[in-house]
Design a protein around this motif. Sequence first.
Motif, PDB file in Angstrom:
ATOM      1  N   ASP A 116      30.417   7.461 -63.112  1.00  0.00           N
ATOM      2  CA  ASP A 116      30.393   6.052 -62.716  1.00  0.00           C
ATOM      3  C   ASP A 116      31.701   5.325 -63.070  1.00  0.00           C
ATOM      4  O   ASP A 116      32.034   5.161 -64.242  1.00  0.00           O
ATOM      5  CB  ASP A 116      29.217   5.358 -63.417  1.00  0.00           C
ATOM      6  N   PRO A 117      32.435   4.877 -62.056  1.00  0.00           N
ATOM      7  CA  PRO A 117      33.711   4.197 -62.340  1.00  0.00           C
ATOM      8  C   PRO A 117      33.521   2.823 -62.995  1.00  0.00           C
ATOM      9  O   PRO A 117      34.485   2.250 -63.496  1.00  0.00           O
ATOM     10  CB  PRO A 117      34.350   4.073 -60.957  1.00  0.00           C
ATOM     11  N   ARG A 118      32.286   2.323 -62.980  1.00  0.00           N
ATOM     12  CA  ARG A 118      32.066   1.020 -63.618  1.00  0.00           C
ATOM     13  C   ARG A 118      32.257   1.106 -65.132  1.00  0.00           C
ATOM     14  O   ARG A 118      32.339   0.084 -65.803  1.00  0.00           O
ATOM     15  CB  ARG A 118      30.664   0.494 -63.279  1.00  0.00           C
ATOM     16  N   LEU A 119      32.381   2.314 -65.673  1.00  0.00           N
ATOM     17  CA  LEU A 119      32.641   2.461 -67.104  1.00  0.00           C
ATOM     18  C   LEU A 119      34.079   2.112 -67.462  1.00  0.00           C
ATOM     19  O   LEU A 119      34.421   2.001 -68.649  1.00  0.00           O
ATOM     20  CB  LEU A 119      32.379   3.899 -67.564  1.00  0.00           C
ATOM     21  N   SER A 120      34.922   1.981 -66.461  1.00  0.00           N
ATOM     22  CA  SER A 120      36.321   1.665 -66.778  1.00  0.00           C
ATOM     23  C   SER A 120      36.612   0.206 -66.504  1.00  0.00           C
ATOM     24  O   SER A 120      35.962  -0.434 -65.669  1.00  0.00           O
ATOM     25  CB  SER A 120      37.255   2.535 -65.944  1.00  0.00           C
ATOM     26  N   GLY A 121      37.591  -0.306 -67.220  1.00  0.00           N
ATOM     27  CA  GLY A 121      37.965  -1.706 -67.079  1.00  0.00           C
ATOM     28  C   GLY A 121      38.283  -2.071 -65.640  1.00  0.00           C
ATOM     29  O   GLY A 121      37.917  -3.149 -65.163  1.00  0.00           O
ATOM     30  N   LYS A 172      44.438   2.857 -72.673  1.00  0.00           N
ATOM     31  CA  LYS A 172      45.236   3.607 -71.703  1.00  0.00           C
ATOM     32  C   LYS A 172      44.373   4.475 -70.803  1.00  0.00           C
ATOM     33  O   LYS A 172      44.839   4.985 -69.802  1.00  0.00           O
ATOM     34  CB  LYS A 172      46.237   4.505 -72.426  1.00  0.00           C
ATOM     35  N   GLU A 173      43.132   4.737 -71.204  1.00  0.00           N
ATOM     36  CA  GLU A 173      42.292   5.590 -70.363  1.00  0.00           C
ATOM     37  C   GLU A 173      41.210   4.761 -69.681  1.00  0.00           C
ATOM     38  O   GLU A 173      41.459   4.085 -68.709  1.00  0.00           O
ATOM     39  CB  GLU A 173      41.738   6.763 -71.178  1.00  0.00           C
ATOM     40  N   MET A 174      40.018   4.725 -70.241  1.00  0.00           N
ATOM     41  CA  MET A 174      38.952   4.002 -69.549  1.00  0.00           C
ATOM     42  C   MET A 174      39.091   2.493 -69.721  1.00  0.00           C
ATOM     43  O   MET A 174      38.679   1.721 -68.873  1.00  0.00           O
ATOM     44  CB  MET A 174      37.582   4.449 -70.056  1.00  0.00           C
ATOM     45  N   HIS A 175      39.614   2.097 -70.872  1.00  0.00           N
ATOM     46  CA  HIS A 175      39.900   0.683 -71.020  1.00  0.00           C
ATOM     47  C   HIS A 175      38.606  -0.129 -71.007  1.00  0.00           C
ATOM     48  O   HIS A 175      38.542  -1.236 -70.468  1.00  0.00           O
ATOM     49  CB  HIS A 175      40.826   0.265 -69.866  1.00  0.00           C
ATOM     50  N   ALA A 176      37.543   0.442 -71.626  1.00  0.00           N
ATOM     51  CA  ALA A 176      36.237  -0.224 -71.615  1.00  0.00           C
ATOM     52  C   ALA A 176      36.089  -1.134 -72.840  1.00  0.00           C
ATOM     53  O   ALA A 176      36.640  -0.879 -73.889  1.00  0.00           O
ATOM     54  CB  ALA A 176      35.116   0.811 -71.613  1.00  0.00           C
ATOM     55  N   ASP A 177      35.343  -2.193 -72.675  1.00  0.00           N
ATOM     56  CA  ASP A 177      35.130  -3.127 -73.775  1.00  0.00           C
ATOM     57  C   ASP A 177      33.792  -3.830 -73.576  1.00  0.00           C
ATOM     58  O   ASP A 177      32.953  -3.381 -72.779  1.00  0.00           O
ATOM     59  CB  ASP A 177      36.282  -4.132 -73.858  1.00  0.00           C
ATOM     60  N   GLU A 178      33.600  -4.929 -74.268  1.00  0.00           N
ATOM     61  CA  GLU A 178      32.301  -5.618 -74.175  1.00  0.00           C
ATOM     62  C   GLU A 178      31.998  -6.061 -72.750  1.00  0.00           C
ATOM     63  O   GLU A 178      30.835  -6.152 -72.352  1.00  0.00           O
ATOM     64  CB  GLU A 178      32.256  -6.799 -75.155  1.00  0.00           C
ATOM     65  N   GLU A 179      33.055  -6.294 -71.982  1.00  0.00           N
ATOM     66  CA  GLU A 179      32.859  -6.678 -70.585  1.00  0.00           C
ATOM     67  C   GLU A 179      32.175  -5.560 -69.801  1.00  0.00           C
ATOM     68  O   GLU A 179      31.308  -5.802 -68.960  1.00  0.00           O
ATOM     69  CB  GLU A 179      34.237  -6.961 -69.972  1.00  0.00           C
ATOM     70  N   ILE A 180      32.583  -4.339 -70.093  1.00  0.00           N
ATOM     71  CA  ILE A 180      31.972  -3.180 -69.422  1.00  0.00           C
ATOM     72  C   ILE A 180      30.507  -3.077 -69.819  1.00  0.00           C
ATOM     73  O   ILE A 180      29.635  -2.811 -68.984  1.00  0.00           O
ATOM     74  CB  ILE A 180      32.671  -1.866 -69.829  1.00  0.00           C
ATOM     75  N   VAL A 181      30.267  -3.259 -71.112  1.00  0.00           N
ATOM     76  CA  VAL A 181      28.891  -3.183 -71.598  1.00  0.00           C
ATOM     77  C   VAL A 181      28.025  -4.196 -70.848  1.00  0.00           C
ATOM     78  O   VAL A 181      26.944  -3.863 -70.353  1.00  0.00           O
ATOM     79  CB  VAL A 181      28.857  -3.434 -73.118  1.00  0.00           C
ATOM     80  N   ALA A 182      28.541  -5.402 -70.688  1.00  0.00           N
ATOM     81  CA  ALA A 182      27.799  -6.428 -69.960  1.00  0.00           C
ATOM     82  C   ALA A 182      27.611  -6.015 -68.503  1.00  0.00           C
ATOM     83  O   ALA A 182      26.548  -6.223 -67.906  1.00  0.00           O
ATOM     84  CB  ALA A 182      28.548  -7.763 -70.040  1.00  0.00           C
ATOM     85  N   ARG A 183      28.655  -5.395 -67.933  1.00  0.00           N
ATOM     86  CA  ARG A 183      28.586  -4.967 -66.539  1.00  0.00           C
ATOM     87  C   ARG A 183      27.486  -3.917 -66.341  1.00  0.00           C
ATOM     88  O   ARG A 183      26.712  -3.984 -65.393  1.00  0.00           O
ATOM     89  CB  ARG A 183      29.941  -4.380 -66.130  1.00  0.00           C
ATOM     90  N   LEU A 184      27.427  -2.950 -67.263  1.00  0.00           N
ATOM     91  CA  LEU A 184      26.381  -1.925 -67.163  1.00  0.00           C
ATOM     92  C   LEU A 184      25.003  -2.547 -67.384  1.00  0.00           C
ATOM     93  O   LEU A 184      24.043  -2.215 -66.691  1.00  0.00           O
ATOM     94  CB  LEU A 184      26.610  -0.811 -68.189  1.00  0.00           C
ATOM     95  N   ILE A 190      28.335   0.975 -76.200  1.00  0.00           N
ATOM     96  CA  ILE A 190      29.289   2.069 -75.985  1.00  0.00           C
ATOM     97  C   ILE A 190      28.846   3.286 -76.784  1.00  0.00           C
ATOM     98  O   ILE A 190      28.945   4.431 -76.324  1.00  0.00           O
ATOM     99  CB  ILE A 190      30.724   1.629 -76.344  1.00  0.00           C
ATOM    100  N   ASP A 191      28.316   3.046 -77.962  1.00  0.00           N
ATOM    101  CA  ASP A 191      27.835   4.143 -78.791  1.00  0.00           C
ATOM    102  C   ASP A 191      26.728   4.928 -78.085  1.00  0.00           C
ATOM    103  O   ASP A 191      26.751   6.159 -78.025  1.00  0.00           O
ATOM    104  CB  ASP A 191      27.332   3.553 -80.115  1.00  0.00           C
ATOM    105  N   ARG A 192      25.774   4.220 -77.516  1.00  0.00           N
ATOM    106  CA  ARG A 192      24.690   4.896 -76.803  1.00  0.00           C
ATOM    107  C   ARG A 192      25.188   5.615 -75.548  1.00  0.00           C
ATOM    108  O   ARG A 192      24.762   6.733 -75.248  1.00  0.00           O
ATOM    109  CB  ARG A 192      23.605   3.884 -76.420  1.00  0.00           C
ATOM    110  N   ALA A 193      26.081   4.940 -74.837  1.00  0.00           N
ATOM    111  CA  ALA A 193      26.654   5.571 -73.639  1.00  0.00           C
ATOM    112  C   ALA A 193      27.334   6.880 -74.035  1.00  0.00           C
ATOM    113  O   ALA A 193      27.193   7.906 -73.366  1.00  0.00           O
ATOM    114  CB  ALA A 193      27.646   4.631 -72.961  1.00  0.00           C
ATOM    115  N   SER A 194      28.050   6.851 -75.157  1.00  0.00           N
ATOM    116  CA  SER A 194      28.757   8.046 -75.611  1.00  0.00           C
ATOM    117  C   SER A 194      27.779   9.153 -75.968  1.00  0.00           C
ATOM    118  O   SER A 194      28.034  10.335 -75.695  1.00  0.00           O
ATOM    119  CB  SER A 194      29.610   7.721 -76.839  1.00  0.00           C
ATOM    120  N   ARG A 195      26.664   8.782 -76.567  1.00  0.00           N
ATOM    121  CA  ARG A 195      25.698   9.814 -76.933  1.00  0.00           C
ATOM    122  C   ARG A 195      25.054  10.443 -75.697  1.00  0.00           C
ATOM    123  O   ARG A 195      24.842  11.653 -75.652  1.00  0.00           O
ATOM    124  CB  ARG A 195      24.650   9.231 -77.874  1.00  0.00           C
ATOM    125  N   ALA A 196      24.781   9.622 -74.695  1.00  0.00           N
ATOM    126  CA  ALA A 196      24.207  10.173 -73.463  1.00  0.00           C
ATOM    127  C   ALA A 196      25.212  11.093 -72.772  1.00  0.00           C
ATOM    128  O   ALA A 196      24.876  12.187 -72.309  1.00  0.00           O
ATOM    129  CB  ALA A 196      23.780   9.043 -72.532  1.00  0.00           C
TER     130      ALA A 196
END
Lengths: 283, 283
Positions: free
Chosen positions: A41-46, A114-126, A147-153
Amino acid sequence: TPEVDEGVDWVELGLLPTPADPPDNPTTAEKVELGRLLFFDPRLSGSGQIACASCHDPDLGWADGRTTSFGHDREPLRRNAPSVLFAAFQPALFWDGRAGSLEAQAAAVLRNPKEMHADEEIVARLAAVPEYREAFAEVFGPGGVTIDRASRAIAAFERTLVGGRSRFDAFLKGDRAALSDAAISGLDLFRTRARCLNCHHGPALSDGQFHDLGLSYYGRSLEDLGRFAVTGEPADVGRFRTPSLRNVTATAPYMHNGLFELDGVLRMYDAGMATIRPKEDQR
Amino acid sequence: TPEVDEGVDWVELGLLPTPADPPDNPTTAEKVELGRLLFFDPRLSGSGQIACASCHDPDLGWADGRTTSFGHDREPLRRNAPSVLFAAFQPALFWDGRAGSLEAQAAAVLRNPKEMHADEEIVARLAAVPEYREAFAEVFGPGGVTIDRASRAIAAFERTLVGGRSRFDAFLKGDRAALSDAAISGLDLFRTRARCLNCHHGPALSDGQFHDLGLSYYGRSLEDLGRFAVTGEPADVGRFRTPSLRNVTATAPYMHNGLFELDGVLRMYDAGMATIRPKEDQR
Ligand code: HEC
Ligand code: HEC
Ligand code: HEC
Ligand code: HEC
Ligand SMILES: [Ca+2]
Ligand SMILES: [Ca+2]
Ligand SMILES: [Ca+2]
Ligand SMILES: [Mg+2]
């Protein structure tokens, strides 16, 4: 019988076991399925444009075929993207081993600007996607998307990417016709005179350790000191984690900087295997 | 002597000529250089993340190694990205030939909301970069940055991507050792009994014409009627433009939908070459 250098704690080649899941992240079918969705899912990136699969594409051996990858804003990264197939068998992730688990690795990449560039905004988006809200609740209980849960999945999903149907496996299971004569004599060389087994051993064909093959490009523009950046130990200068060689023909180009094709790797080893001889100041 | 079906207007294999530039877009060194910059610049896309090179990467044979490409927002596209190497020799671009020149092709991709997703905002973005303002002025004179001009510069750059140093070229120049015996007998088969020369002929190994190999997947989810979508002619159902076979081993997977590896392509031809026999309602 294999030939290995003195003192090397080697493990025989063999069929891959089922990777163990860590006690704090047990694998469940629902978690794997959520991890799979997230991985693609590209929505994981900024930018909304880059998924894990952009650099780890099943069509490209779960890597990206590039010399080194392109990150956010197509900035060139400094390292070749390894396959995530068989990553579950590595005790430490990344070429320099800086992540101790698939969970930590995924979180690091997600947060890396430099890679996915994910932050709280992404968390809100998901969290705004009903399917994700439901899946996170089903898999992890109340507490929402993190992000922690996403990483575990994602880590749980990656633990399912372990192949095991190669011709080499068929051969190990007793089907002698599965490998050509040339491949069998290559396997013999690999286990004996070519000394490959010193580092590429065990079912995953990797010792999970760090070695210096003389590719640090010390002092040059491509300089990458590898493990040294993690430990600060002079002995670790130029050391990189031994990659698995399973499915290796699908993951060109090779080495941490992607500078070789397979014939180049073999020519390098042929020109003289790196000798494990500490320099004056490393003793 | 080659064997070709009756009525086929074939051209002998040979060394590649220098591609002709169109009168309204003469090639100059500065234009090529500008085209190169644009080709690798993700700022040409609406998201700022996707460059032409994202799908046409020199590391991946100037293609992307994917079955079918991913576009804006990582939406899957329906076709396999062809290499842009040797595209200069094609009279019509895209698998269905819907663009008549590299200039028109580039403009179409840039404007396509599913691919680059570029618009007036992008033009303004490029025009804000002093280096681009200068380069466009130097190459095209006053008039600023436009998608049309960007497309012309990119096309000029693509006309330089014409290889010509393969072992096949060395062989054509008289170095008989450049090809193995197996390759030479393959070449002979290609020109004779295997009937490949019927469509893959001339220096670029393509007739630039449209043929139906039975891969339209008519009525199934992968349906792609090819040339028919451009002309509306029933005879064009399932016809796709013959791709160049130069550098072909670098551009897996194959066919307009990327569904085959090279061995699959050969097995398909071996199972029976598509017969050019119009169906009842096509006569
Ligand atoms: C922009 C390209 C890119 C993206 C996006 C990306 N990776 Fe990677 N990945 C890399 C590169 C490059 C490395 C090696 C980095 C290093 O060693 O310093 C790597 C390393 C890894 C490793 C370590 C493998 C090993 O053998 O050590 C894993 C696992 C991994 N990535 C999983 C992921 C996951 C999960 C995501 C999404 C959350 C992701 N990657 C997104 C490029 C990428
Ligand atoms: C001293 C330990 C060691 C020995 C012995 C060794 N390797 Fe390696 N191998 C490594 C390390 C470490 C890397 C990664 C180096 C880097 O990226 O800078 C590597 C990388 C490779 C790669 C590239 C894999 C990839 O995905 O990029 C191949 C292929 C390979 N080795 C094959 C062999 C073969 C064949 C032999 C025997 C001739 C051999 N190795 C012997 C440690 C070793
Ligand atoms: C998102 C992926 C993607 C991007 C970005 C992209 N392309 Fe393509 N390209 C494709 C695909 C897929 C096709 C085949 C489409 C078809 O036939 O309908 C194609 C076809 C082409 C062709 C035709 C080649 C032939 O042999 O017919 C050329 C030339 C080309 N692209 C150049 C470019 C240029 C120039 C850009 C940037 C302005 C670009 N592409 C951006 C995926 C992409
Ligand atoms: C009737 C015309 C015709 C003949 C004869 C023919 N080809 Fe093709 N070839 C095509 C067309 C058209 C395509 C693309 C089809 C598609 O994408 O649906 C193609 C595709 C290919 C591809 C895939 C290239 C790519 O980049 O995807 C290969 C390889 C190939 N042909 C090799 C051969 C060989 C080898 C022979 C002889 C055994 C042969 N062709 C005979 C017309 C032909
Ligand atoms: Ca493939
Ligand atoms: Ca690689
Ligand atoms: Ca292809
Ligand atoms: Mg390469």
